[in-house]
Design an enzyme around this catalytic site. Structure first.
Site, short mmCIF file in Angstrom:
data_model
loop_
_atom_site.label_atom_id
_atom_site.label_comp_id
_atom_site.label_asym_id
_atom_site.label_seq_id
_atom_site.Cartn_x
_atom_site.Cartn_y
_atom_site.Cartn_z
N SER A 202 -73.45 -0.06 45.74
CA SER A 202 -74.17 0.74 44.51
C SER A 202 -74.05 2.76 44.57
CB SER A 202 -75.49 0.03 45.01
OG SER A 202 -76.73 1.27 44.98
N CYS A 327 -85.40 -0.66 51.32
CA CYS A 327 -85.25 -1.07 50.46
C CYS A 327 -87.09 -1.90 49.47
CB CYS A 327 -84.80 -1.74 49.64
SG CYS A 327 -82.74 -1.36 50.29
C1 PLP Z 1 -77.57 -4.34 51.19
C2 PLP Z 1 -78.07 -3.26 50.46
N1 PLP Z 1 -77.73 -4.53 49.22
C3 PLP Z 1 -79.12 -4.68 48.02
C4 PLP Z 1 -79.29 -3.17 48.52
C5 PLP Z 1 -80.25 -3.18 46.32
O1 PLP Z 1 -79.63 -1.75 45.91
P1 PLP Z 1 -79.96 -1.44 44.53
O2 PLP Z 1 -80.83 -0.28 45.47
O3 PLP Z 1 -78.24 0.15 44.02
O4 PLP Z 1 -80.14 -2.45 43.27
C6 PLP Z 1 -79.52 -2.22 49.45
C7 PLP Z 1 -80.63 -1.12 48.91
O5 PLP Z 1 -81.73 -1.62 48.28
C8 PLP Z 1 -79.01 -2.89 50.63
O6 PLP Z 1 -78.65 -2.16 51.51
#
Ligand code: PLP
Length: 391
Positions: A202, A327
């Protein structure tokens, strides 16, 4: 910005200034649709090609193995659902870990309702999986294992080479998907060499724009799209490309990889300083991150403290941190990661994640520990309980 102390870099990062400039120039001047046949389209297509090649280089992959998505969440969904849809004969059993990000765990929960047999691996008190348990669970029916490389709450690094080794021994047909969202740009990743078939990254975790990411799909693996349309991204991700986002992500990936060693050393020194200063501060705490965890993430539990209360006191002093998983932090759910590690509930309630980037300094760490020394006695529940009893 001034006196702000931003220690929430695992939630998201401040965009590099060069990236901001590049994105606005792209949006303002190179606004063609990459599918158009005229020069405006070709110019936009070139930007995507450059970003794809650059990102492929950062992971020793081929450009045709990189697909742009809207971020880590979409990459995780596309990898898992797309692989299982395209390979129905590989088995109806899938494995993941209890400490995964919701964008993997929720997909697995959904797949349980679609007839898949799902196993969620346990972790030890430091967040590592037990290889023996994995070995026992993999069978000829196991289509996919999804495991995150670096945990977003604790920085625990799973031993991917050992995991691949167990997979090779038990069922070489089982594909490994790695959520590398927290690992990318911070440590060297070579999915092909590590036996990883699918890998999610990401942009906004590496000082790139939000809403853009990528999925590495090994050329040996077939997956199906999540949605259908104009057939962009080699039919895997229809929809007009986010050209400024992709270009910005490409530049952020290039800068992050150039600065990787320097930023790693800085994060390691900040983590150590934080731990040392806390050790002599008189504050009761427990360090939840392993000493060999990714140094950019430091998870600490404070005794007799509610982490939300601490977070708001820190915020009043211009210090920004997260409790548990940022998140989804506004859902206010308890950390499933620390709970899976068997950390007592009182310490889970008092856990805070401090996460570092190249923009942080030692002075900021000293100021943060000073602030903690002031705040924690004020919000200590046990002390307040005793005071109330006296009144
Ligand atoms: C380990 C992990 N996977 C997936 C995500 C999701 O990514 P995105 O925010 O780009 O959707 C995050 C953070 O948000 C994360 O820390």
């Amino acid at each position: 910005m001034g006196s702000e102390i931003y220690l929430d870099n695992s939630a998201t990062t401040r965009q590099y200034d060069e990236v901001t400039e590049f994105i606005s120039d792209t949006a303002a001047n190179k606004y063609g649709n990459p599918s158009s046949l005229h020069s405006k389209g070709i110019e936009a297509e070139k930007l995507i090609k450059n970003a794809r090649e650059g990102i492929a280089r950062t992971m020793d992959a081929e450009p045709s193995e990189i697909y742009f998505t809207s971020g880590g969440t979409e990459s995780n969904n596309l990898a898992i659902i797309g692989y299982l849809e395209a390979n129905p004969r590989k088995g109806k059993h899938i494995i993941t870990v209890k400490t995964e990000h919701p964008s993997v765990l929720e997909v697995f929960r959904h797949l349980e309702t679609k007839g898949f047999r799902v196993d969620y691996l346990d972790v030890d008190e430091t967040g590592l999986i037990h290889l023996e348990q994995l070995k026992q669970l993999i069978s000829s029916e196991t289509a996919l294992i999804s495991v995150m490389l670096v945990n977003n709450e604790t920085g625990t690094i799973q031993r991917i080479d050992d995991i691949s080794g167990v997979r090779n021994e038990m069922n070489p047909q089982t594909v490994i998907h790695a959520d590398a969202v927290q690992a990318y740009g911070k440590t060297v990743l070579q999915p092909a060499k590590a036996g990883i078939g699918l890998m999610s990254v990401s942009s906004h975790k590496i000082h790139g724009p939000k809403g853009i990411g990528a999925l590495y799909v090994s050329k040996r693996i077939k997956i199906k799209p999540l949605f259908y349309g104009g057939g962009q991204e080699a039919l895997l991700r229809s929809g007009t490309e986010n050209v400024p986002g992709i270009a910005g992500f490409g530049l952020a990936a290039e800068i992050a990889h150039k600065k990787m060693k320097e930023n790693y050393r800085l994060a390691a020194s900040l983590k150590q300083l934080f731990i040392d200063e806390l050790a002599v501060s008189g504050i009761s705490h427990r360090v939840n991150s392993r000493s060999d965890a990714l140094p950019h993430i430091l998870n600490i539990s404070f005794e007799n403290v509610k982490s939300e209360v601490l977070l708001h006191h820190l915020e009043q002093r211009g210090i920004f941190v997260s409790t548990g998983s940022a998140c989804s932090s506004h859902k206010n759910n308890k950390s499933h990661v620390l709970t899976a590690m068997g950390i007592p509930q009182g310490l889970v309630d008092g856990s805070v994640r401090f996460s570092f980037s190249g923009y942080n300094t030692k002075e900021q760490i000293r100021l943060t520990v000073e602030a903690l020394k002031d705040i924690i006695p004020m919000i200590d529940i046990s002390r307040n309980r005793k005071t109330r009893r006296k009144q």
